[in-house]
Design a protein around this motif. Structure first.
Motif, mmCIF file in Angstrom:
data_model
loop_
_atom_site.group_PDB
_atom_site.id
_atom_site.type_symbol
_atom_site.label_atom_id
_atom_site.label_comp_id
_atom_site.label_asym_id
_atom_site.label_seq_id
_atom_site.Cartn_x
_atom_site.Cartn_y
_atom_site.Cartn_z
ATOM 1 N N ALA A 3 -124.325 -39.810 36.544
ATOM 2 C CA ALA A 3 -124.127 -38.556 35.509
ATOM 3 C C ALA A 3 -124.507 -37.555 35.522
ATOM 4 C CB ALA A 3 -124.964 -39.819 34.503
ATOM 5 N N VAL A 4 -125.075 -36.862 35.881
ATOM 6 C CA VAL A 4 -125.541 -35.424 35.519
ATOM 7 C C VAL A 4 -124.283 -34.576 36.884
ATOM 8 C CG1 VAL A 4 -126.971 -33.511 36.610
ATOM 9 C CG2 VAL A 4 -128.066 -35.466 35.399
ATOM 10 N N LEU A 27 -127.673 -40.650 28.783
ATOM 11 C CA LEU A 27 -127.251 -40.064 30.483
ATOM 12 C C LEU A 27 -128.460 -41.170 30.349
ATOM 13 C CD1 LEU A 27 -128.609 -36.939 31.098
ATOM 14 C CD2 LEU A 27 -126.331 -37.771 31.778
ATOM 15 N N PRO A 28 -128.030 -42.424 31.427
ATOM 16 C CA PRO A 28 -128.700 -44.033 31.990
ATOM 17 C C PRO A 28 -129.964 -43.239 32.255
ATOM 18 C CG PRO A 28 -127.085 -42.836 33.740
ATOM 19 C CD PRO A 28 -127.474 -42.355 32.645
ATOM 20 N N LYS A 86 -127.833 -34.275 22.064
ATOM 21 C CA LYS A 86 -127.038 -35.670 21.133
ATOM 22 C C LYS A 86 -126.269 -36.152 21.979
ATOM 23 C CE LYS A 86 -126.656 -34.306 16.370
ATOM 24 N NZ LYS A 86 -126.349 -33.893 15.414
ATOM 25 N N GLU A 87 -125.080 -35.577 22.245
ATOM 26 C CA GLU A 87 -124.145 -36.369 22.936
ATOM 27 C C GLU A 87 -123.850 -36.130 24.733
ATOM 28 O OE1 GLU A 87 -120.355 -34.028 21.333
ATOM 29 O OE2 GLU A 87 -120.961 -34.325 19.741
ATOM 30 N N ILE A 91 -136.504 -36.790 25.913
ATOM 31 C CA ILE A 91 -136.419 -35.232 26.142
ATOM 32 C C ILE A 91 -137.248 -34.539 25.665
ATOM 33 C CG2 ILE A 91 -134.476 -33.807 26.390
ATOM 34 C CD1 ILE A 91 -132.284 -36.656 26.189
ATOM 35 N N ASN A 92 -137.753 -33.055 26.161
ATOM 36 C CA ASN A 92 -138.100 -31.964 26.491
ATOM 37 C C ASN A 92 -137.270 -30.987 26.443
ATOM 38 O OD1 ASN A 92 -140.084 -30.555 26.113
ATOM 39 N ND2 ASN A 92 -141.784 -31.527 25.691
#
Length: 149
Positions: free
Chosen positions: A88-89, A130-131, A124-125, A136-137
């Motif tokens: 995905a990345v 991401l799976p 946000k989008e 998230i930091n």
């Protein structure tokens, strides 16, 4: 893993700092004939040891944007989760770098956005969708101190 001998490593080290170094100069510095040096460089390119060449563009006050270093923690660290996340990345050019890590975070990403509002959209989008993402930091860079290819 590629098997690189000391000469290959020296070629790569020199090209890392000057990817436009003329072959004659490179050959002299590694102790090869120009034709042997060029042959080695081409083999390094074909094997994937050298994946490409890039221009590092000077950042200016108008266009340097917001650099975010993002630590991602996944729900699970199974091979399936890691593979899905990594696939995905690769689909998002907004994510410029991604590293699988040891320690607190599973991955560290680097993104560049024109503004904090633009980064918010990326967060946000893209990042939050991401799976397997559990946490998230994000941290924002104040300025670049050293940047190489």
């Amino acid at each position: 893993m590629l098997n690189l001998d000391p000469t290959d490593r020296k070629i790569i080290g020199l090209l890392r700092f000057n990817g436009r170094m003329p072959n004659n100069e490179l050959a002299t510095k590694v102790g090869l004939s120009p034709s042997a040096c060029l042959r080695r460089v081409r083999l390094l390119e074909e094997s994937g040891a050298i994946r490409g060449y890039a221009a590092i563009i000077a950042e200016t006050a108008q266009d340097d944007g917001v650099v975010a270093i993002v630590r991602i923690t996944l729900d699970k660290q199974t091979e399936e989760y890691l593979n899905r996340f990594e696939q995905a990345v690769r689909m998002h050019p907004e994510i410029e770098e991604c590293y699988l890590m040891t320690g607190d975070a599973d991955y560290i990403l680097r993104t560049v956005a024109p503004s904090t509002a633009a980064y918010e959209r990326i967060h946000k989008e893209i990042l939050s969708r991401l799976p397997g993402v559990a946490r998230i930091n994000s941290s924002f860079a104040m300025r670049s101190v050293l940047r190489t290819s």
